[in-house]
Design a protein around this motif. Structure first.
Motif, PDB file in Angstrom:
ATOM      1  N   GLY A 231     -80.889  -4.419 -16.092  1.00 33.84           N
ATOM      2  CA  GLY A 231     -80.486  -3.029 -16.059  1.00 33.84           C
ATOM      3  C   GLY A 231     -80.243  -2.405 -17.418  1.00 33.84           C
ATOM      4  N   VAL A 232     -80.280  -3.205 -18.492  1.00 37.66           N
ATOM      5  CA  VAL A 232     -79.990  -2.668 -19.828  1.00 37.66           C
ATOM      6  C   VAL A 232     -80.858  -1.456 -20.168  1.00 37.66           C
ATOM      7  N   PRO A 233     -82.192  -1.479 -19.939  1.00 38.64           N
ATOM      8  CA  PRO A 233     -82.999  -0.300 -20.272  1.00 38.64           C
ATOM      9  C   PRO A 233     -82.638   0.937 -19.441  1.00 38.64           C
ATOM     10  N   ASP A 234     -81.946   0.739 -18.305  1.00 36.89           N
ATOM     11  CA  ASP A 234     -81.564   1.876 -17.474  1.00 36.89           C
ATOM     12  C   ASP A 234     -80.383   2.648 -18.063  1.00 36.89           C
ATOM     13  N   TYR A 235     -79.603   1.993 -18.944  1.00 38.41           N
ATOM     14  CA  TYR A 235     -78.420   2.698 -19.447  1.00 38.41           C
ATOM     15  C   TYR A 235     -78.256   2.636 -20.977  1.00 38.41           C
ATOM     16  N   ALA A 236     -79.084   1.872 -21.663  1.00 40.25           N
ATOM     17  CA  ALA A 236     -78.954   1.758 -23.118  1.00 40.25           C
ATOM     18  C   ALA A 236     -80.203   2.309 -23.808  1.00 40.25           C
ATOM     19  N   ILE A 237     -79.993   3.149 -24.811  1.00 40.69           N
ATOM     20  CA  ILE A 237     -81.102   3.715 -25.583  1.00 40.69           C
ATOM     21  C   ILE A 237     -81.179   2.965 -26.904  1.00 40.69           C
ATOM     22  N   PRO A 238     -82.252   2.193 -27.138  1.00 38.66           N
ATOM     23  CA  PRO A 238     -82.337   1.369 -28.351  1.00 38.66           C
ATOM     24  C   PRO A 238     -82.172   2.218 -29.626  1.00 38.66           C
ATOM     25  N   GLY A 239     -81.277   1.767 -30.489  1.00 36.49           N
ATOM     26  CA  GLY A 239     -81.049   2.440 -31.760  1.00 36.49           C
ATOM     27  C   GLY A 239     -80.210   3.688 -31.661  1.00 36.49           C
ATOM     28  N   VAL A 240     -79.834   4.073 -30.433  1.00 34.14           N
ATOM     29  CA  VAL A 240     -79.017   5.267 -30.248  1.00 34.14           C
ATOM     30  C   VAL A 240     -77.663   4.925 -29.649  1.00 34.14           C
ATOM     31  N   THR A 241     -77.686   4.269 -28.458  1.00 28.11           N
ATOM     32  CA  THR A 241     -76.422   3.869 -27.828  1.00 28.11           C
ATOM     33  C   THR A 241     -76.184   2.363 -27.920  1.00 28.11           C
ATOM     34  N   ALA A 242     -77.171   1.611 -28.357  1.00 26.73           N
ATOM     35  CA  ALA A 242     -77.030   0.162 -28.512  1.00 26.73           C
ATOM     36  C   ALA A 242     -78.162  -0.351 -29.387  1.00 26.73           C
ATOM     37  N   LEU A 243     -77.991  -1.562 -29.886  1.00 26.05           N
ATOM     38  CA  LEU A 243     -79.081  -2.252 -30.600  1.00 26.05           C
ATOM     39  C   LEU A 243     -79.607  -3.357 -29.701  1.00 26.05           C
TER      40      LEU A 243
END
Length: 243
Positions: A231-243
């Motif tokens: 589910g990480v890609p459903d709620y985390a934006i790479p380089g914006v909200t998470a690495l």
């Protein structure tokens, strides 16, 4: 509904349910009350639900992972073909069922966060002299614990003033010598731990359908470094909200 064995396990883990439960000796139909809906939540329970009469209600299957790690793949796969309404927790898990058993779930309902339980506590902002890196400890290989430990040791070579904080299941294998560990912390303690961290790390491999801890850490104002699973890609934006 839970069995007496499940009740004892919850008590042993000091997990307090937030709603009343009916305790039954087993999940055989004669012990299950008539209802409007009945929901299977694990592949073994799906076989019980499949056997129930219409009196137990419309049948749903709440799938929280492709559960072949704790069961025979043929038996697990068969459950996804039962005539249930299938609910999954992530886009990734929907695709897994489509690829593995050619079944398209009826709905994606991601896990949520209770912001009355997980929130920032007076951070002005993170003032830890020794930076704290946190992980949930789980013994299953798919949780990637050894990868997390390896990453921690690599970073510590360049940044010696960091410490590792683990919480959850008691370790069943080697862990770094300088680890701080919290066994099954209650919600209040868990919120404090999240708030104390500078970085929360999720090193899980494939098979992680939806991980709640990163969401809980984010709600507590902690930066996250995550593997791109479940589910990480459903709620985390790479380089914006998470690495």
């Amino acid at each position: 509904i839970r069995t007496t064995k499940q009740s004892k396990e919850l008590i042993n883990k000091r997990i307090v349910p937030i709603c009343p439960f009916l305790e039954v000796p087993s999940l055989q139909e004669r012990f299950i009350p008539d209802a409007d809906a009945v929901i299977a939540t694990w592949w073994e329970t799906a076989y019980y639900v499949h056997s129930y009469s219409h009196r137990k209600g419309m049948k749903f299957y709440f799938v929280r992972g492709y559960e072949v790690w704790y069961g025979n793949q043929k038996l697990v796969d068969q459950t996804y073909l039962f005539p249930f309404k299938i609910i999954v927790t992530s886009t990734s898990l929907k695709k897994t069922l489509q690829d593995k058993v050619s079944v398209t779930p009826d709905a994606i309902i991601p896990n949520g966060i209770n912001f009355k339980l997980f929130y920032r506590i007076n951070q002005s902002y993170k003032t830890n002299i020794k930076k704290r890196i946190g992980m949930v400890y789980r013994g299953m290989e798919l949780k990637g614990m050894q990868d997390g430990f390896h990453a921690y040791r690599l970073v510590k070579q360049s940044l010696p003033d960091i410490s590792l904080v683990l919480f959850g299941h008691p370790p069943i294998g080697p862990v770094p010598d300088d680890v701080e560990f919290h066994e099954y912390p209650d919600i209040d303690r868990l919120r404090t731990i999240y708030n104390s961290l500078d970085v929360f790390m999720l090193p899980s491999h494939h098979g992680e359908a939806f991980a709640n801890p990163p969401l809980e850490a984010m709600a507590c104002g902690t930066a996250c470094v995550l593997t791109n699973v479940g589910g990480v890609p459903d709620y985390a934006i790479p380089g914006v909200t998470a690495l």
